[in-house]
Design an enzyme around this catalytic site. Structure first.
Site, PDB file in Angstrom:
ATOM      1  N   SER A 140       0.852  -1.195   0.000  1.00  0.00           N
ATOM      2  CA  SER A 140       0.000   0.000   0.000  1.00  0.00           C
ATOM      3  C   SER A 140       0.884   1.240   0.000  1.00  0.00           C
ATOM      4  CB  SER A 140      -0.909  -0.061   1.239  1.00  0.00           C
ATOM      5  OG  SER A 140      -1.713   1.084   1.329  1.00  0.00           O
ATOM      6  N   SER A 141       0.486   2.257   0.724  1.00  0.00           N
ATOM      7  CA  SER A 141       1.283   3.485   0.836  1.00  0.00           C
ATOM      8  C   SER A 141       0.809   4.283   2.042  1.00  0.00           C
ATOM      9  CB  SER A 141       1.109   4.343  -0.416  1.00  0.00           C
ATOM     10  OG  SER A 141       1.637   5.644  -0.189  1.00  0.00           O
TER      11      SER A 141
END
Ligand code: NAP
Length: 250
Positions: A140-141
């Site tokens: 993800s981030s």
């Protein structure tokens, strides 16, 4: 014998950057690693060679993601090398840091096709290949949890969708002993961030100052965390969003 001896892994986007770091680390831990790439076959071969040079085993799997039928094509290619997978890391993604006024429908569709639709269907078509007791890690981030870079909104939205996928998929695959987690990097020094870090004056120092630890992240910072989740030690962590931002969100 490494802790992942006898396991097979598939890491998407492992020709470069964070994916390469993850593939090399899983290879060092003893897994046989499928090194997926999109267009950069030479870089994927370098990753395979690096894993082999360290005493590990790997093979390249080349399929461009974001196109109709991409996930099935990926597994067809994978099946030529292995008969099942224990560790699936959905890492391949594209970025986009243009403001909302400059995002066209084709940009938006491409972001979601590569960053969300592809991992969804890689899992969907990979479920019968995924062995019980296995691991799924979606990269993800930190941007899914902060509006500090609002010009990356559409990209961040794809990661938000991926996080929901991780959470809900953990309930679907849990009865089979398969854990599913999102790992969220902060700013990591890769091709993706080269312009911001190396091509902009003061970019490196500004990025370093965002993390609580006062430095820019390295691919190994993320790879080591993924290796933990992939190991026996990670067996009780599932449905989680794991922060790998070096404290950038604090
Ligand atoms: P990167 O250096 O740009 O590498 C991207 C990798 O994904 C390459 O192996 C590339 O393959 C593959 N890829 C990209 N688009 C593809 C497509 N359409 N089809 C097939 N393969 C494709 O990226 P990175 O910085 O390592 O990022 C890796 C992951 O971490 C991504 O999910 C990204 O969103 C996330 N992340 C990165 C940062 C950061 O600061 N770098 C921060 C937060 C999250 P080819 O070599 O064949 O092009």
């Amino acid at each position: 014998m490494g802790v992942l001896a006898g396991r097979t892994a598939l890491v998407t986007g492992a020709s470069r950057g964070i994916g390469r770091g993850i593939a090399e680390r899983l290879g060092r831990d003893g897994a046989r690693v499928g090194v997926h790439y999109g267009r950069n076959e030479a870089a994927a071969k370098e990753t395979v060679a690096a894993i082999e040079a360290a005493g590990g085993s790997a093979f390249a799997v080349g399929v461009e993601l974001g196109l109709p039928g991409d996930a099935e094509a990926l597994w067809e290619e994978f099946d030529r090398h292995a008969d099942g997978v224990d560790i699936l890391v959905n890492n391949a993604a594209i970025g986009n840091s243009r403001p909302i006024e400059e995002i066209g429908e084709p940009d938006y569709d491409e972001l979601f096709a590569v960053n969300v639709r592809a991992p969804f269907f890689i899992v969907r078509h990979g479920m019968r290949r995924l062995r019980d007791g296995g691991r799924v890690v979606n990269i993800s981030s930190g941007l899914a949890r902060t509006a500090v870079f609002p010009h990356a909104m559409a990209y961040a939205m794809t990661k938000g969708a991926l996080d929901v996928f991780s959470r809900d998929l953990s309930k679907v695959l849990g009865p089979r002993g398969i854990t599913v987690n999102s790992v969220a990097p902060g700013i990591i020094d890769t091709d993706n961030t080269a312009e911001m870090l190396h091509g902009t004056e003061g970019g490196w120092d500004r990025a370093a100052a965002i993390s609580a630890l006062g430095r820019v992240g390295e691919t190994a910072d993320v790879a080591d965390l993924v290796a933990f989740l992939a190991s026996e030690g990670g067996r009780w962590v599932t449905g989680s969003w794991v922060d790998a931002t070096g404290g950038s969100l604090t």
